[in-house]
Design a protein around this motif. Sequence first.
Motif, PDB file in Angstrom:
ATOM      1  N   VAL A   1       0.837  -1.202   0.000  1.00 21.93           N
ATOM      2  CA  VAL A   1       0.000   0.000   0.000  1.00 21.93           C
ATOM      3  C   VAL A   1       0.872   1.252   0.000  1.00 21.93           C
ATOM      4  N   ALA A   2       1.901   1.272   0.868  1.00 23.32           N
ATOM      5  CA  ALA A   2       2.783   2.438   0.951  1.00 23.32           C
ATOM      6  C   ALA A   2       3.517   2.655  -0.370  1.00 23.32           C
ATOM      7  N   LEU A   3       3.969   1.573  -0.999  1.00 24.17           N
ATOM      8  CA  LEU A   3       4.653   1.710  -2.284  1.00 24.17           C
ATOM      9  C   LEU A   3       3.704   2.226  -3.357  1.00 24.17           C
ATOM     10  N   THR A   4       2.501   1.672  -3.404  1.00 29.92           N
ATOM     11  CA  THR A   4       1.522   2.105  -4.403  1.00 29.92           C
ATOM     12  C   THR A   4       1.140   3.564  -4.223  1.00 29.92           C
ATOM     13  N   ALA A   5       1.084   4.033  -2.983  1.00 30.77           N
ATOM     14  CA  ALA A   5       0.676   5.414  -2.701  1.00 30.77           C
ATOM     15  C   ALA A   5       1.635   6.438  -3.290  1.00 30.77           C
ATOM     16  N   ILE A   6       2.861   6.028  -3.596  1.00 28.63           N
ATOM     17  CA  ILE A   6       3.810   6.955  -4.206  1.00 28.63           C
ATOM     18  C   ILE A   6       3.250   7.504  -5.517  1.00 28.63           C
ATOM     19  N   ALA A   7       2.597   6.632  -6.287  1.00 25.67           N
ATOM     20  CA  ALA A   7       2.124   7.026  -7.615  1.00 25.67           C
ATOM     21  C   ALA A   7       1.089   8.148  -7.565  1.00 25.67           C
ATOM     22  N   PRO A   8      -0.042   8.002  -6.850  1.00 28.05           N
ATOM     23  CA  PRO A   8      -1.031   9.090  -6.877  1.00 28.05           C
ATOM     24  C   PRO A   8      -0.530  10.378  -6.242  1.00 28.05           C
ATOM     25  N   VAL A   9       0.335  10.286  -5.238  1.00 32.92           N
ATOM     26  CA  VAL A   9       0.875  11.510  -4.639  1.00 32.92           C
ATOM     27  C   VAL A   9       1.721  12.270  -5.660  1.00 32.92           C
ATOM     28  N   VAL A  10       2.575  11.539  -6.377  1.00 32.07           N
ATOM     29  CA  VAL A  10       3.412  12.185  -7.391  1.00 32.07           C
ATOM     30  C   VAL A  10       2.557  12.706  -8.535  1.00 32.07           C
ATOM     31  N   TRP A  11       1.553  11.930  -8.952  1.00 34.92           N
ATOM     32  CA  TRP A  11       0.683  12.397 -10.032  1.00 34.92           C
ATOM     33  C   TRP A  11      -0.083  13.651  -9.630  1.00 34.92           C
ATOM     34  N   GLY A  12      -0.401  13.779  -8.348  1.00 37.88           N
ATOM     35  CA  GLY A  12      -1.065  14.998  -7.900  1.00 37.88           C
ATOM     36  C   GLY A  12      -0.209  16.233  -8.102  1.00 37.88           C
ATOM     37  N   THR A  13       1.123  16.086  -7.993  1.00 36.67           N
ATOM     38  CA  THR A  13       2.019  17.219  -8.251  1.00 36.67           C
ATOM     39  C   THR A  13       2.211  17.458  -9.740  1.00 36.67           C
ATOM     40  N   ASN A  14       1.956  16.432 -10.557  1.00 36.49           N
ATOM     41  CA  ASN A  14       2.223  16.539 -11.987  1.00 36.49           C
ATOM     42  C   ASN A  14       1.335  17.576 -12.668  1.00 36.49           C
ATOM     43  N   TYR A  15       0.086  17.736 -12.172  1.00 34.96           N
ATOM     44  CA  TYR A  15      -0.808  18.727 -12.766  1.00 34.96           C
ATOM     45  C   TYR A  15      -0.203  20.122 -12.645  1.00 34.96           C
TER      46      TYR A  15
ATOM     47  N   LEU B   1      -7.722  23.191 -16.850  1.00 33.56           N
ATOM     48  CA  LEU B   1      -8.384  23.205 -15.547  1.00 33.56           C
ATOM     49  C   LEU B   1      -7.441  23.655 -14.440  1.00 33.56           C
ATOM     50  N   PRO B   2      -7.991  24.219 -13.352  1.00 32.25           N
ATOM     51  CA  PRO B   2      -7.169  24.441 -12.157  1.00 32.25           C
ATOM     52  C   PRO B   2      -6.639  23.122 -11.621  1.00 32.25           C
ATOM     53  N   THR B   3      -5.539  23.181 -10.912  1.00 35.57           N
ATOM     54  CA  THR B   3      -4.907  21.965 -10.397  1.00 35.57           C
ATOM     55  C   THR B   3      -5.875  21.130  -9.578  1.00 35.57           C
TER      56      THR B   3
ATOM     57  N   GLY C   1      -7.381   1.264  -6.559  1.00 31.73           N
ATOM     58  CA  GLY C   1      -8.172   2.393  -7.020  1.00 31.73           C
ATOM     59  C   GLY C   1      -8.436   3.412  -5.921  1.00 31.73           C
ATOM     60  N   LEU C   2      -8.719   2.931  -4.715  1.00 32.07           N
ATOM     61  CA  LEU C   2      -8.975   3.843  -3.611  1.00 32.07           C
ATOM     62  C   LEU C   2      -7.698   4.547  -3.140  1.00 32.07           C
ATOM     63  N   ILE C   3      -6.551   3.872  -3.242  1.00 36.29           N
ATOM     64  CA  ILE C   3      -5.291   4.557  -2.960  1.00 36.29           C
ATOM     65  C   ILE C   3      -5.103   5.721  -3.932  1.00 36.29           C
ATOM     66  N   GLY C   4      -5.613   5.559  -5.143  1.00 36.05           N
ATOM     67  CA  GLY C   4      -5.531   6.629  -6.129  1.00 36.05           C
ATOM     68  C   GLY C   4      -6.236   7.902  -5.714  1.00 36.05           C
ATOM     69  N   LEU C   5      -7.110   7.832  -4.708  1.00 38.72           N
ATOM     70  CA  LEU C   5      -7.767   9.043  -4.218  1.00 38.72           C
ATOM     71  C   LEU C   5      -6.784  10.020  -3.574  1.00 38.72           C
ATOM     72  N   LEU C   6      -5.572   9.558  -3.274  1.00 43.65           N
ATOM     73  CA  LEU C   6      -4.554  10.483  -2.773  1.00 43.65           C
ATOM     74  C   LEU C   6      -4.118  11.474  -3.842  1.00 43.65           C
ATOM     75  N   ASN C   7      -4.423  11.187  -5.087  1.00 43.70           N
ATOM     76  CA  ASN C   7      -4.119  12.116  -6.179  1.00 43.70           C
ATOM     77  C   ASN C   7      -4.813  13.469  -5.981  1.00 43.70           C
ATOM     78  N   PRO C   8      -6.146  13.508  -5.843  1.00 40.99           N
ATOM     79  CA  PRO C   8      -6.786  14.815  -5.652  1.00 40.99           C
ATOM     80  C   PRO C   8      -6.398  15.492  -4.348  1.00 40.99           C
ATOM     81  N   VAL C   9      -6.145  14.713  -3.307  1.00 39.99           N
ATOM     82  CA  VAL C   9      -5.709  15.323  -2.053  1.00 39.99           C
ATOM     83  C   VAL C   9      -4.411  16.094  -2.272  1.00 39.99           C
ATOM     84  N   THR C  10      -3.464  15.459  -2.951  1.00 47.47           N
ATOM     85  CA  THR C  10      -2.195  16.124  -3.232  1.00 47.47           C
ATOM     86  C   THR C  10      -2.393  17.327  -4.138  1.00 47.47           C
ATOM     87  N   GLY C  11      -3.216  17.150  -5.174  1.00 47.30           N
ATOM     88  CA  GLY C  11      -3.439  18.245  -6.112  1.00 47.30           C
ATOM     89  C   GLY C  11      -4.073  19.454  -5.461  1.00 47.30           C
ATOM     90  N   VAL C  12      -5.071  19.219  -4.625  1.00 50.63           N
ATOM     91  CA  VAL C  12      -5.758  20.334  -3.964  1.00 50.63           C
ATOM     92  C   VAL C  12      -4.822  21.048  -2.992  1.00 50.63           C
TER      93      VAL C  12
END
Length: 320
Positions: free
Chosen positions: A8-22, A87-89, A237-248
């Motif tokens: 889970v911790a390893l997978t979470a790296i992806a959505p957090v980084v993708w949140g910064t990509n925007y 779109l806004p980030t 998929g639910l770990i991917g929800l960290l993407n919008p958290v990071t983006g916001v």
Amino acid sequence: METNLRWVALTAIAPVVWGTNYFVTREFLPADRPLFGAALRALPAGLVLLGLCRQRPRGAWWWRSAVLGLLNVSVFFVLVYAASQLLPTSVASTVMAVSPLAMMLIAWALVSERPGVSHLAGAAIGLVGVCLMLLTGAGGVSVPGVLASAAAMLVSSFGYILAKRWSAGADVLASTAWQLTAGGLFLLPVAAVVEGPPPALDTPALLAFGYVALVATAAAFTAWFTGLRHLPAGTVGLIGLLNPVTGVLLGTVVAGEVLTGRQLCGLALVLAGVVLGRPTRAGRRGSSHASSPPLDRHDTDGHRSNRRRRLTPPPRSRRF
């Protein structure tokens, strides 16, 4: 359970980084070159991973790499690039949070992973959080931008589950490299025909492309596909929800975007959805019981074969 948490911790790296990509894409990369932007993100990342794994596709993986590269890289990157510019980030990253539900439904159909109650509840709660953040953000919302982001979510959700279905028989680093390389090779000639010569890049743009290619693509996609191989699609998929958290949060802290009280409630709901998707000890115990028959509590590995011999009736003697 501890092993699952590590995945889970390893997978979470992806959505957090993708949140910064925007934010990086919108602030530092050329806005009028989405095809070249996607190609310069994918191809260098794929070549770097190929240099690390030193493996070429074999057998069916030649055409599988092409299909996955088209879905997960070529089409997906262009749509994400366009959404990042329109779109806004915060809005661009929250639209992608609808993907947990899409991934669960597709996984049910393609890999027979029936979503659990906790996963469905997490997806529903996460969607409510997405709506709160999307519908109450400051500024106007571009309809083409939302459509591009939604299309990216659907294409990638299908591609991710397809990669999970085809994951057997290929190293995760190698299969990720093949997808990124194939997707970049598809994009490069199309970009040259549609957009002309490559864009002139200054130092900030070169550094931004380096971050996008190496961190937000090579490292993030390797982590993501590793998670898909070891965890249920609903959990990933639910770990991917960290993407919008990071983006916001990044849009608020760095870009000065306004974060309202309702958006804060949405963030809390999104985090609750992530927690609901965590792997459970009961689920692991159930799969373990299903795969091996129960043994007597006094049995040990050293006595198991003796026990089986005792339970097996002796062969009948024959008269000659």
